[in-house]
Motif scaffolding. Structure first.
Motif, PDB file in Angstrom:
ATOM      1  N   GLN A 152       0.866  -1.190   0.000  1.00 29.13           N
ATOM      2  CA  GLN A 152       0.000   0.000   0.000  1.00 29.13           C
ATOM      3  C   GLN A 152       0.899   1.234   0.000  1.00 29.13           C
ATOM      4  OE1 GLN A 152      -2.408  -0.333   3.554  1.00 29.13           O
ATOM      5  NE2 GLN A 152      -0.797   0.561   4.797  1.00 29.13           N
ATOM      6  N   ARG A 161      -9.471   7.840   3.411  1.00 30.38           N
ATOM      7  CA  ARG A 161      -8.155   7.976   2.787  1.00 30.38           C
ATOM      8  C   ARG A 161      -8.285   7.751   1.297  1.00 30.38           C
ATOM      9  NH1 ARG A 161      -5.204   2.466   5.171  1.00 30.38           N
ATOM     10  NH2 ARG A 161      -6.837   1.069   4.436  1.00 30.38           N
ATOM     11  N   SER A 162      -7.386   8.380   0.545  1.00 28.73           N
ATOM     12  CA  SER A 162      -7.411   8.248  -0.908  1.00 28.73           C
ATOM     13  C   SER A 162      -5.980   8.379  -1.410  1.00 28.73           C
ATOM     14  CB  SER A 162      -8.319   9.318  -1.528  1.00 28.73           C
ATOM     15  OG  SER A 162      -7.873  10.597  -1.156  1.00 28.73           O
ATOM     16  N   THR A 163      -5.764   7.905  -2.646  1.00 32.72           N
ATOM     17  CA  THR A 163      -4.396   7.908  -3.166  1.00 32.72           C
ATOM     18  C   THR A 163      -3.971   9.275  -3.695  1.00 32.72           C
ATOM     19  OG1 THR A 163      -5.263   7.110  -5.268  1.00 32.72           O
ATOM     20  CG2 THR A 163      -4.319   5.458  -3.759  1.00 32.72           C
ATOM     21  N   SER A 169      -0.936  11.028   0.262  1.00 29.30           N
ATOM     22  CA  SER A 169      -1.633   9.828  -0.198  1.00 29.30           C
ATOM     23  C   SER A 169      -1.804   8.811   0.922  1.00 29.30           C
ATOM     24  CB  SER A 169      -0.818   9.193  -1.337  1.00 29.30           C
ATOM     25  OG  SER A 169      -1.316   7.902  -1.640  1.00 29.30           O
ATOM     26  N   TRP A 170      -3.025   8.302   1.005  1.00 31.96           N
ATOM     27  CA  TRP A 170      -3.383   7.162   1.850  1.00 31.96           C
ATOM     28  C   TRP A 170      -3.245   7.434   3.343  1.00 31.96           C
ATOM     29  CZ3 TRP A 170      -6.629   4.574  -0.535  1.00 31.96           C
ATOM     30  CH2 TRP A 170      -7.008   3.282  -0.155  1.00 31.96           C
ATOM     31  N   LYS A 171      -3.155   8.729   3.715  1.00 32.46           N
ATOM     32  CA  LYS A 171      -3.251   9.093   5.129  1.00 32.46           C
ATOM     33  C   LYS A 171      -4.727   9.356   5.420  1.00 32.46           C
ATOM     34  CE  LYS A 171       1.304   9.659   5.781  1.00 32.46           C
ATOM     35  NZ  LYS A 171       2.045   8.458   6.173  1.00 32.46           N
ATOM     36  N   LYS A 212      -7.636   5.369  -5.993  1.00 34.35           N
ATOM     37  CA  LYS A 212      -8.336   4.474  -5.061  1.00 34.35           C
ATOM     38  C   LYS A 212      -8.693   5.270  -3.819  1.00 34.35           C
ATOM     39  CE  LYS A 212      -7.265  -0.058  -2.999  1.00 34.35           C
ATOM     40  NZ  LYS A 212      -8.150  -1.073  -3.556  1.00 34.35           N
ATOM     41  N   GLU A 213      -9.879   5.007  -3.268  1.00 33.44           N
ATOM     42  CA  GLU A 213     -10.253   5.647  -2.015  1.00 33.44           C
ATOM     43  C   GLU A 213     -10.885   4.627  -1.089  1.00 33.44           C
ATOM     44  OE1 GLU A 213     -12.862   8.770  -3.469  1.00 33.44           O
ATOM     45  OE2 GLU A 213     -14.624   7.531  -3.074  1.00 33.44           O
ATOM     46  N   ASP A 214     -10.861   4.961   0.172  1.00 34.71           N
ATOM     47  CA  ASP A 214     -11.294   4.013   1.197  1.00 34.71           C
ATOM     48  C   ASP A 214     -12.023   4.828   2.258  1.00 34.71           C
ATOM     49  OD1 ASP A 214     -11.452   1.830   2.807  1.00 34.71           O
ATOM     50  OD2 ASP A 214      -9.319   1.707   3.284  1.00 34.71           O
TER      51      ASP A 214
END
Ligand code: 1HN
Length: 357
Positions: free
Chosen positions: A45, A288-290, A323-325, A353-355
């Motif tokens: 990741q 979070r998202s890229t 990113s991804w934080k 990508k997002e979460d």
């Protein structure tokens, strides 16, 4: 996914010594063993080297005004303080793909015309009445207006008012550097000759319409006709959304993306931008998202937590979320944010990508 040889049965001393000798002989030839670095090359990741960071506007402004006493906009070409991410030292980058800077143009000054491959946006922090001209068309700027200078178009700035004008520059400089695709030129004069009255393309393309036919209709590049998104238009749209009765999205609040009217896609090929409104007392769920994102606080006070690191928010603060934080926000009073990221570019590359946590 990748394991290093040390996870396997331990290397014998003899094997390890022979491998080291091999590496030493290969290195001058530009040859390296993938098995020593595979785990760092293909990550399970994102592990951004960028760090969450906040710039206090008043602090940055004081340095910018000092620079204003020492160098003219013309001498500097652009009088800008770079907002460099503390995790990306020496790279003039706020995220690995994006640049941010605070630009000052003083009364009477001109920042001379040039053009380059890089796409830029301006988000006005203070001052009213200075302009950015794009291919000879002025956008007269007011606080919190969004103005674009898409790649390849002549642009100059001028401040005919009697107060300083400061805006945030957002560019795709690191992206263009990554692709080794930078070209730039200076115009022969300070300003590109005025072609049409200020606001012309906003009138033609900014009202959900476009010219049906006409000699001047195609003056703007067909892929990028609109370059001014005034606060006077986007701010009421956010209010109307909030008043519509729809509950705010649990992760985003009330959010609107700025669009390119030609295709309904993001504002530029490499950069997306949006605004969001969080009602007083609202707290978002973590997301979070890229796309590492740069935020400007337009109004309100509250808190941001970036991977649990707390940051107090106040008007005109600038915050970067790598990113991804995971980002969580709380609005003490109503908060309005502007944000830009490389989502436009990542979506083209099928990387985004997002979460929603
Ligand atoms: C640029 O063209 C501007 O036009 C501002 O205002 C900042 C930073 C790097 C490269 C080009 C502008 C810039 C820039």
């Amino acid at each position: 996914m990748a394991r290093s040889p040390s996870d396997e049965a331990a290397l014998s001393n003899d094997q390890a010594a022979q491998l080291q000798a091999l590496y030493g002989e290969m290195e001058p030839e530009g040859l390296f063993p993938l098995w020593e670095s595979l785990a760092d090359l293909v990550l399970p990741q994102p592990r951004s080297p960028a760090r969450p960071h906040k710039w206090d506007y008043a602090d940055a402004r004081a340095y910018l005004m000092r620079a204003g006493d020492l160098i003219s906009a013309k001498q500097a070409e652009r009088r800008v303080l770079i907002l460099e991410n503390p995790g990306l030292s020496g790279l003039s980058s706020i995220t690995p793909s994006l640049y941010a800077g605070l630009q000052l143009i003083l009364p009477g000054e001109i920042a001379p015309a040039h053009k380059h491959t890089q796409c830029a946006l301006r988000f006005v922090m203070e001052g009213e009445g200075a302009f950015t001209a794009v291919d000879g068309e002025k956008a007269i700027m007011r606080p919190f207006d969004l103005v674009l200078t898409p790649g390849g178009q002549w642009h100059d700035h001028g401040n005919p008012t009697d107060t300083p004008m400061i805006w945030l520059d957002g560019l795709d400089i690191p992206t263009v550097r990554h692709f080794d695709a930078s070209f730039a030129e200076h115009y022969e004069a300070d300003q590109f000759p005025e072609q049409v009255p200020p606001g012309d393309s906003l009138n033609r393309y900014g009202r959900n319409m476009r010219p049906l036919k006409g000699a001047t209709a195609d003056r703007r590049p067909t892929h990028q006709p609109l370059f001014h998104y005034p606060y006077a238009e986007w701010r009421p749209a956010l209010d109307a959304l909030a008043a519509s009765g729809d509950a705010p999205d649990p992760h985003m609040g009330h959010a609107l993306e700025f669009l390119n009217p030609i295709d309904g896609g993001p504002i530029m090929a490499t950069i997306s931008a949006h605004v969001r409104l969080l009602p007083a007392g609202f707290e978002t769920c973590a997301r979070r998202s890229t796309d590492g994102t740069v935020f400007v606080v337009v109004e309100g006070e509250g808190m941001a937590w970036i991977d649990a690191q707390p940051m107090a928010l106040k008007p005109r603060d600038i915050v970067v979320v790598p990113s991804w934080k995971a980002l969580r926000l709380r609005a003490d009073n109503q908060i309005v944010l502007f944000g830009y990221s490389d989502k436009a570019c990542q979506e083209k590359l099928n990387l985004y990508k997002e979460d929603n946590l």
